[in-house]
Design a protein around this motif. Structure first.
Motif, PDB file in Angstrom:
ATOM      1  N   LEU A 137       0.886  -1.235  -0.077  1.00 39.24           N
ATOM      2  CA  LEU A 137       0.094   0.119   0.052  1.00 39.24           C
ATOM      3  C   LEU A 137       0.914   1.310  -0.110  1.00 39.24           C
ATOM      4  O   LEU A 137       0.594   2.097  -0.735  1.00 39.24           O
ATOM      5  CB  LEU A 137      -0.855  -0.094   1.329  1.00 39.24           C
ATOM      6  N   SER A 138       1.901   1.096   0.833  1.00 41.22           N
ATOM      7  CA  SER A 138       2.830   2.425   0.786  1.00 41.22           C
ATOM      8  C   SER A 138       3.408   2.744  -0.581  1.00 41.22           C
ATOM      9  O   SER A 138       3.692   3.735  -0.967  1.00 41.22           O
ATOM     10  CB  SER A 138       3.970   1.877   1.974  1.00 41.22           C
ATOM     11  N   ASP A 139       3.976   1.554  -1.208  1.00 42.88           N
ATOM     12  CA  ASP A 139       4.509   1.542  -2.629  1.00 42.88           C
ATOM     13  C   ASP A 139       3.389   2.382  -3.416  1.00 42.88           C
ATOM     14  O   ASP A 139       3.728   3.106  -4.494  1.00 42.88           O
ATOM     15  CB  ASP A 139       4.996   0.480  -3.227  1.00 42.88           C
ATOM     16  N   ILE A 140       2.274   1.757  -3.471  1.00 43.49           N
ATOM     17  CA  ILE A 140       1.143   2.525  -4.333  1.00 43.49           C
ATOM     18  C   ILE A 140       0.931   3.806  -3.975  1.00 43.49           C
ATOM     19  O   ILE A 140       0.885   4.513  -4.896  1.00 43.49           O
ATOM     20  CB  ILE A 140      -0.338   1.718  -3.884  1.00 43.49           C
ATOM     21  N   LYS A 141       0.934   4.207  -2.779  1.00 44.27           N
ATOM     22  CA  LYS A 141       0.900   5.570  -2.578  1.00 44.27           C
ATOM     23  C   LYS A 141       1.952   6.666  -3.103  1.00 44.27           C
ATOM     24  O   LYS A 141       1.968   7.782  -3.486  1.00 44.27           O
ATOM     25  CB  LYS A 141       0.839   5.867  -0.993  1.00 44.27           C
ATOM     26  N   GLU A 142       3.222   5.918  -2.913  1.00 40.63           N
ATOM     27  CA  GLU A 142       4.369   6.463  -3.374  1.00 40.63           C
ATOM     28  C   GLU A 142       4.248   6.545  -4.949  1.00 40.63           C
ATOM     29  O   GLU A 142       4.380   7.832  -5.258  1.00 40.63           O
ATOM     30  CB  GLU A 142       5.513   5.915  -3.107  1.00 40.63           C
ATOM     31  N   GLU A 143       3.801   5.848  -5.741  1.00 37.82           N
ATOM     32  CA  GLU A 143       3.825   5.957  -7.152  1.00 37.82           C
ATOM     33  C   GLU A 143       2.487   6.784  -7.403  1.00 37.82           C
ATOM     34  O   GLU A 143       2.732   7.772  -8.491  1.00 37.82           O
ATOM     35  CB  GLU A 143       3.343   4.608  -7.668  1.00 37.82           C
ATOM     36  N   LEU A 144       1.363   6.835  -6.793  1.00 35.00           N
ATOM     37  CA  LEU A 144       0.346   7.899  -6.969  1.00 35.00           C
ATOM     38  C   LEU A 144       0.920   9.379  -6.780  1.00 35.00           C
ATOM     39  O   LEU A 144       0.535  10.379  -7.522  1.00 35.00           O
ATOM     40  CB  LEU A 144      -0.801   7.579  -6.075  1.00 35.00           C
TER      41      LEU A 144
END
Length: 225
Positions: A137-144
């Protein structure tokens, strides 16, 4: 049945689908031409021979943009506009009001969509397949967050230039559409016009990005020295 008549028949029966397919083809061609004009050329080896080409995943992403983003948006926005300003014989004040309404709502919206999408496909790369498999989830937030930052920078650099040229083009195309083109054909007509404009704008953005990249590379080289 002629090709034109057949196309109009599909347009009447499947309006959004036909417009989306048309826009997808034009958007893919837009990216191909813009890459060629901006000399965004890549090299691939085929049987030991280096072959230069402009084909890239960006063409597919532009087709997605044309089919699933800009066409549905413009289809419904122009549909609302034509419902507000009904009638085949609008008075001159109503035609002017229609143009002003479009310039204040539809044109800024489509310009923002175009600028954002072009900025993304030129400056953002998806994580590798291996990284995608291990996304948290943290990676997805970073990519967004990365995508939002790219869009923000792109809008700051290019939005008003694109909006300015789009406003001028919209005034001309709306005037022509009001007087010579049926409302149900407006989106197709605008797709063709904005294909030409979009190719020019896309080329300018690519050239601008290349200049910025060169400046950054030169700065890095000077630091290393």
């Amino acid at each position: 049945m002629s090709l034109n008549a057949q196309y109009l028949a599909y347009l009447a029966k499947y309006p959004l689908l036909t417009k989306s397919v048309t826009a997808a083809a034009l958007s893919g061609l837009n990216e191909t031409l813009a890459s060629t004009l901006a000399k965004d050329i890549k090299t691939v080896k085929i049987a030991g021979i280096k072959v230069k080409h402009v084909l890239s995943p960006k063409i597919v992403t532009m087709m997605i943009y044309g089919a699933f983003i800009v066409t549905p948006t413009s289809h419904y926005l122009y549909g609302v506009l034509n419902r507000i300003f009904k009638g085949p014989n609008l008075t001159l004040p109503m035609k002017i009001a229609q143009i002003i309404t479009s310039l204040c709502t539809i044109t800024p919206t489509l310009s923002a969509l175009f600028t954002s999408w072009i900025s993304l496909i030129n400056n953002y790369s998806l994580p590798s397949h291996k990284q995608l498999q291990n996304l948290h989830l943290s990676d997805i937030k970073e990519e967004l967050g990365k995508m939002a930052q790219i869009i923000s920078i792109g809008l700051q650099r290019n939005y008003f230039g694109i909006l300015k040229s789009s406003v001028v083009t919209s005034i001309c195309t709306l005037t022509i559409a009001q007087n010579f083109i049926k409302p149900e054909l407006w989106v197709v007509f605008f797709n063709v016009v904005y294909f030409v404009l979009g190719t020019i704008q896309n080329t300018k953005i690519k050239l601008s990005e290349k200049k910025i990249e060169k400046k950054d590379e030169n700065k890095d080289e000077k630091k290393d020295e």
